[in-house]
Design a protein around this motif. Structure first.
Motif, PDB file in Angstrom:
ATOM      1  N   PRO B  63     -65.887 -46.300   0.984  1.00  0.00           N
ATOM      2  CA  PRO B  63     -65.286 -45.128   0.338  1.00  0.00           C
ATOM      3  C   PRO B  63     -64.098 -44.613   1.159  1.00  0.00           C
ATOM      4  O   PRO B  63     -64.160 -44.581   2.393  1.00  0.00           O
ATOM      5  CB  PRO B  63     -66.409 -44.087   0.344  1.00  0.00           C
ATOM      6  CG  PRO B  63     -67.666 -44.835   0.646  1.00  0.00           C
ATOM      7  CD  PRO B  63     -67.269 -46.042   1.427  1.00  0.00           C
ATOM      8  N   THR B  64     -63.019 -44.195   0.474  1.00  0.00           N
ATOM      9  CA  THR B  64     -61.873 -43.636   1.213  1.00  0.00           C
ATOM     10  C   THR B  64     -62.249 -42.289   1.817  1.00  0.00           C
ATOM     11  O   THR B  64     -61.813 -41.946   2.905  1.00  0.00           O
ATOM     12  CB  THR B  64     -60.657 -43.433   0.297  1.00  0.00           C
ATOM     13  OG1 THR B  64     -61.058 -42.628  -0.812  1.00  0.00           O
ATOM     14  CG2 THR B  64     -60.120 -44.752  -0.206  1.00  0.00           C
ATOM     15  N   PHE B  65     -63.052 -41.514   1.077  1.00  0.00           N
ATOM     16  CA  PHE B  65     -63.556 -40.235   1.577  1.00  0.00           C
ATOM     17  C   PHE B  65     -65.058 -40.184   1.315  1.00  0.00           C
ATOM     18  O   PHE B  65     -65.522 -40.755   0.323  1.00  0.00           O
ATOM     19  CB  PHE B  65     -62.850 -39.054   0.883  1.00  0.00           C
ATOM     20  CG  PHE B  65     -61.579 -38.647   1.586  1.00  0.00           C
ATOM     21  CD1 PHE B  65     -60.482 -39.491   1.590  1.00  0.00           C
ATOM     22  CD2 PHE B  65     -61.493 -37.444   2.263  1.00  0.00           C
ATOM     23  CE1 PHE B  65     -59.322 -39.149   2.260  1.00  0.00           C
ATOM     24  CE2 PHE B  65     -60.333 -37.083   2.939  1.00  0.00           C
ATOM     25  CZ  PHE B  65     -59.243 -37.936   2.936  1.00  0.00           C
ATOM     26  N   VAL B  66     -65.801 -39.479   2.181  1.00  0.00           N
ATOM     27  CA  VAL B  66     -67.256 -39.420   2.047  1.00  0.00           C
ATOM     28  C   VAL B  66     -67.649 -38.873   0.676  1.00  0.00           C
ATOM     29  O   VAL B  66     -68.548 -39.377   0.024  1.00  0.00           O
ATOM     30  CB  VAL B  66     -67.871 -38.546   3.168  1.00  0.00           C
ATOM     31  CG1 VAL B  66     -69.366 -38.377   2.958  1.00  0.00           C
ATOM     32  CG2 VAL B  66     -67.599 -39.159   4.534  1.00  0.00           C
ATOM     33  N   GLY B  67     -66.922 -37.823   0.237  1.00  0.00           N
ATOM     34  CA  GLY B  67     -67.295 -37.183  -1.027  1.00  0.00           C
ATOM     35  C   GLY B  67     -66.462 -37.664  -2.194  1.00  0.00           C
ATOM     36  O   GLY B  67     -66.311 -36.939  -3.167  1.00  0.00           O
ATOM     37  N   PRO B  69     -65.370 -38.652  -5.541  1.00  0.00           N
ATOM     38  CA  PRO B  69     -66.124 -38.572  -6.786  1.00  0.00           C
ATOM     39  C   PRO B  69     -65.973 -39.814  -7.667  1.00  0.00           C
ATOM     40  O   PRO B  69     -66.622 -39.915  -8.697  1.00  0.00           O
ATOM     41  CB  PRO B  69     -65.523 -37.345  -7.475  1.00  0.00           C
ATOM     42  CG  PRO B  69     -64.135 -37.265  -6.945  1.00  0.00           C
ATOM     43  CD  PRO B  69     -64.148 -37.845  -5.563  1.00  0.00           C
ATOM     44  N   PHE B  95     -70.175 -47.024   5.426  1.00  0.00           N
ATOM     45  CA  PHE B  95     -69.182 -46.382   6.301  1.00  0.00           C
ATOM     46  C   PHE B  95     -68.936 -47.234   7.546  1.00  0.00           C
ATOM     47  O   PHE B  95     -68.320 -46.773   8.500  1.00  0.00           O
ATOM     48  CB  PHE B  95     -69.657 -44.983   6.719  1.00  0.00           C
ATOM     49  CG  PHE B  95     -69.830 -44.050   5.558  1.00  0.00           C
ATOM     50  CD1 PHE B  95     -68.746 -43.720   4.758  1.00  0.00           C
ATOM     51  CD2 PHE B  95     -71.070 -43.523   5.250  1.00  0.00           C
ATOM     52  CE1 PHE B  95     -68.889 -42.867   3.680  1.00  0.00           C
ATOM     53  CE2 PHE B  95     -71.226 -42.664   4.171  1.00  0.00           C
ATOM     54  CZ  PHE B  95     -70.137 -42.338   3.385  1.00  0.00           C
ATOM     55  N   PRO B  98     -65.579 -47.599   9.141  1.00  0.00           N
ATOM     56  CA  PRO B  98     -65.053 -46.526   8.301  1.00  0.00           C
ATOM     57  C   PRO B  98     -63.754 -46.969   7.638  1.00  0.00           C
ATOM     58  O   PRO B  98     -62.957 -47.663   8.268  1.00  0.00           O
ATOM     59  CB  PRO B  98     -64.791 -45.387   9.296  1.00  0.00           C
ATOM     60  CG  PRO B  98     -64.671 -46.029  10.628  1.00  0.00           C
ATOM     61  CD  PRO B  98     -65.506 -47.282  10.582  1.00  0.00           C
ATOM     62  N   TRP B  99     -63.558 -46.606   6.374  1.00  0.00           N
ATOM     63  CA  TRP B  99     -62.264 -46.883   5.746  1.00  0.00           C
ATOM     64  C   TRP B  99     -61.211 -46.033   6.442  1.00  0.00           C
ATOM     65  O   TRP B  99     -61.450 -44.859   6.721  1.00  0.00           O
ATOM     66  CB  TRP B  99     -62.295 -46.529   4.252  1.00  0.00           C
ATOM     67  CG  TRP B  99     -60.984 -46.829   3.572  1.00  0.00           C
ATOM     68  CD1 TRP B  99     -60.610 -48.012   3.006  1.00  0.00           C
ATOM     69  CD2 TRP B  99     -59.868 -45.937   3.411  1.00  0.00           C
ATOM     70  NE1 TRP B  99     -59.335 -47.913   2.504  1.00  0.00           N
ATOM     71  CE2 TRP B  99     -58.860 -46.651   2.734  1.00  0.00           C
ATOM     72  CE3 TRP B  99     -59.632 -44.612   3.768  1.00  0.00           C
ATOM     73  CZ2 TRP B  99     -57.618 -46.086   2.406  1.00  0.00           C
ATOM     74  CZ3 TRP B  99     -58.403 -44.042   3.457  1.00  0.00           C
ATOM     75  CH2 TRP B  99     -57.414 -44.777   2.775  1.00  0.00           C
ATOM     76  N   THR B 100     -60.090 -46.636   6.768  1.00  0.00           N
ATOM     77  CA  THR B 100     -58.960 -45.823   7.233  1.00  0.00           C
ATOM     78  C   THR B 100     -57.750 -46.251   6.415  1.00  0.00           C
ATOM     79  O   THR B 100     -57.718 -47.361   5.853  1.00  0.00           O
ATOM     80  CB  THR B 100     -58.649 -45.981   8.746  1.00  0.00           C
ATOM     81  OG1 THR B 100     -57.565 -46.885   8.889  1.00  0.00           O
ATOM     82  CG2 THR B 100     -59.853 -46.463   9.527  1.00  0.00           C
ATOM     83  N   PHE B 156     -53.496 -30.860   1.418  1.00  0.00           N
ATOM     84  CA  PHE B 156     -54.553 -31.139   0.438  1.00  0.00           C
ATOM     85  C   PHE B 156     -53.908 -31.239  -0.938  1.00  0.00           C
ATOM     86  O   PHE B 156     -53.266 -30.293  -1.391  1.00  0.00           O
ATOM     87  CB  PHE B 156     -55.608 -30.037   0.485  1.00  0.00           C
ATOM     88  CG  PHE B 156     -56.268 -29.943   1.826  1.00  0.00           C
ATOM     89  CD1 PHE B 156     -57.357 -30.745   2.125  1.00  0.00           C
ATOM     90  CD2 PHE B 156     -55.768 -29.114   2.808  1.00  0.00           C
ATOM     91  CE1 PHE B 156     -57.950 -30.692   3.373  1.00  0.00           C
ATOM     92  CE2 PHE B 156     -56.349 -29.058   4.068  1.00  0.00           C
ATOM     93  CZ  PHE B 156     -57.448 -29.853   4.348  1.00  0.00           C
ATOM     94  N   GLY B 157     -54.054 -32.383  -1.567  1.00  0.00           N
ATOM     95  CA  GLY B 157     -53.396 -32.627  -2.847  1.00  0.00           C
ATOM     96  C   GLY B 157     -54.374 -32.708  -3.997  1.00  0.00           C
ATOM     97  O   GLY B 157     -55.501 -32.230  -3.904  1.00  0.00           O
ATOM     98  N   THR B 159     -56.069 -35.162  -5.186  1.00  0.00           N
ATOM     99  CA  THR B 159     -57.328 -35.831  -4.856  1.00  0.00           C
ATOM    100  C   THR B 159     -57.470 -35.765  -3.343  1.00  0.00           C
ATOM    101  O   THR B 159     -56.516 -35.465  -2.626  1.00  0.00           O
ATOM    102  CB  THR B 159     -57.378 -37.310  -5.309  1.00  0.00           C
ATOM    103  OG1 THR B 159     -56.499 -38.057  -4.474  1.00  0.00           O
ATOM    104  CG2 THR B 159     -56.973 -37.482  -6.764  1.00  0.00           C
ATOM    105  N   GLN B 160     -58.689 -36.075  -2.856  1.00  0.00           N
ATOM    106  CA  GLN B 160     -58.961 -35.887  -1.426  1.00  0.00           C
ATOM    107  C   GLN B 160     -58.019 -36.697  -0.539  1.00  0.00           C
ATOM    108  O   GLN B 160     -57.733 -36.297   0.576  1.00  0.00           O
ATOM    109  CB  GLN B 160     -60.404 -36.290  -1.129  1.00  0.00           C
ATOM    110  CG  GLN B 160     -61.410 -35.287  -1.653  1.00  0.00           C
ATOM    111  CD  GLN B 160     -62.821 -35.816  -1.536  1.00  0.00           C
ATOM    112  OE1 GLN B 160     -63.105 -36.904  -1.997  1.00  0.00           O
ATOM    113  NE2 GLN B 160     -63.704 -35.060  -0.926  1.00  0.00           N
ATOM    114  N   LYS B 178     -52.707 -39.751   2.532  1.00  0.00           N
ATOM    115  CA  LYS B 178     -52.977 -39.133   3.827  1.00  0.00           C
ATOM    116  C   LYS B 178     -53.368 -40.167   4.884  1.00  0.00           C
ATOM    117  O   LYS B 178     -54.213 -41.013   4.593  1.00  0.00           O
ATOM    118  CB  LYS B 178     -54.182 -38.222   3.655  1.00  0.00           C
ATOM    119  CG  LYS B 178     -53.952 -36.777   3.932  1.00  0.00           C
ATOM    120  CD  LYS B 178     -55.295 -36.079   3.859  1.00  0.00           C
ATOM    121  CE  LYS B 178     -55.276 -35.027   2.798  1.00  0.00           C
ATOM    122  NZ  LYS B 178     -56.488 -34.206   2.806  1.00  0.00           N
TER     123      LYS B 178
END
Lengths: 265, 180
Positions: B63-67, B69, B95, B98-100, B156-157, B159-160, B178
């Protein structure tokens, strides 16, 4: 380096296992509650850009909470999933810190609360980033990359309000004063935290982490001529005795779930 | 199809798909939030494996971000595309690593730029300390006119994973991926 790191909790003694559950619950509840508190700004923030930012921060935090609740559900393995843990408890059973029990308040309250929380959370995350339990270390490695932006954002706002003078500064000082007695409650000692330190999950006792946090935020308070928060008055009760403000928030965030707990979304 | 007259013994069992074929199929799955790039170009695919005995396919995504959606949508899109192989498919999220944003491929970066997204600058090191005041982020090149005279409007745009910028050269707003 981490040859001994494992996803297995079999090598943890029962005390450490219980303490790990308590640590996960406290971290997850903190993220869940601040996420819901900040989502209260969606649609009514003082600037459109800030509306977007606060909503995005809230989304990050609730995502972190969900992932932490999932780790806890796996650890407990008692048939309760992440949603059940998040939504099906009564207010006294939540273990977030009292810093997050204050009502949303005004913008200065929100910035002050988030600054105190995000900086303390950064110190706590660093202390579990090398946890011997792989699922926690992996998740925290990812969370820290996101939280970096939260600290940057709220730090800029703290400075903006503090240096603006006039009403903005007065409101910020008032907010910090209201939150001061509970500011350090992120570091309320966990029962049996010594077992977490011995088990290689937590790098240092909460007391030491609080000292690290004070070292981190001290220069900012000094530069902005703000009063740093005092030690918590009853640290051992720092995650208990939740307020009426939290009971209201709880009734809000559980309202949809209570309509039909068995619904599939 | 097996013709009814063919002897079953002469029917050669279909071979399991190759890992390369699975990768090619995954490269056709678009990211649901930024559909100009595939999940492969975004660096979401950590591992793809094919079990040599039953040909079942196991894909691990980051996942690019933990949350984020969009995970369920991405999982469904992967399952739908891989269904063409007619083998059991399992899609997991992880994770580790971790995705970076450094995982985005050169082609992914070019596609982002062409559709008006500035690609991310290098991500901070995993163990970089959290600072209350970070140095201002390195200025991002405008995806429209390449000017480096750009301003961060909001970290903060929509999307996360996106931030919002303004170019003082061509006076256009733009979004950037980001660095995380």
């Amino acid at each position: 380096m981490n040859a001994e790191r494992t996803g297995d909790t079999a090598n943890l003694d029962p005390t450490a296992r219980l303490a790990l559950g308590e640590l996960l619950l406290s971290m997850a509840d903190d993220e869940f509650v601040i996420g819901f508190s900040d989502s209260e700004w969606t649609g009514i923030a003082p600037l459109l850009e800030e509306d977007v930012a606060m909503s995005s921060l809230a989304q990050d935090e609730i995502g972190h909470a969900k992932a932490l609740y999932e780790l806890l559900a796996g650890l407990l393995d008692d048939g309760h999933d992440a949603d059940a843990i998040a939504y099906d408890r009564e207010p006294p059973d939540y273990r977030h810190c009292r810093l997050l029990d204050h009502p949303r308040g005004d913008w200065a309250d929100t910035i002050a609360r988030r600054f105190l929380y995000d900086t303390a959370d950064a110190v706590r995350l660093e202390a579990v980033a090398s946890a011997s339990w792989a699922p926690l270390a992996e998740l925290v490695g990812k969370i820290r990359r996101e939280e970096r932006y939260h600290v940057m954002h709220v730090g800029a706002w703290l400075e903006r309000l503090a240096l603006a003078g006039g009403e903005a500064r007065v409101r910020l000082e008032d907010a910090l004063e209201r939150l001061a007695p509970d500011a350090a409650t992120v570091f309320a000692p966990l029962r049996d935290e010594a077992a977490l330190v011995a088990g290689g999950i937590l790098a240092a006792p909460m007391n030491d982490l609080e000292a690290r946090w004070r070292t981190m935020i001290g220069p900012t308070f000094e530069r902005l001529r703000l009063t740093p928060p005092p030690p918590a008055t009853e640290p051992e009760r720092g995650r208990l005795d939740h307020t009426a403000a939290f009971e209201w928030l709880h009734s809000e965030f559980t309202s949809v779930r209570r309509l039909d707990p068995a619904a599939t979304w | 199809m097996v013709s009814p007259t063919a002897s079953p013994a002469l029917v050669e069992p279909r071979r399991p798909p190759t890992v390369a074929a699975v990768h090619s199929a995954l490269a056709e799955v678009a990211d649901p939030e930024i559909p100009v790039v595939s999940i492969v170009d975004l660096g979401l695919v950590a591992r793809a494996a094919v079990d040599p005995t039953d040909g079942s396919i196991h894909v691990t995504l980051l996942p690019t971000f933990v949350g984020c959606p969009a995970l369920d949508v991405i999982r469904a899109a992967v399952e739908e595309r891989l269904a063409a192989f007619d083998r059991p498919v399992r899609v997991d999220f992880s994770f580790a690593p971790p995705w970076t944003s450094d995982r985005i491929t050169t082609r992914g970066r070019e596609r982002l730029r062409r559709s008006g997204f500035a690609p991310p600058s290098p991500a901070p090191a995993a163990d970089a300390p959290t600072l209350i005041q970070l140095a201002p982020p390195a200025s991002v090149s405008c995806p429209h006119c390449s000017s480096r005279r750009t301003v961060l409007e909001n970290a903060f745009g929509p999307t996360q994973c996106r931030s919002i910028h303004h170019c003082t050269g061509c006076r256009q707003p733009f979004e950037a991926f980001k660095p995380v």
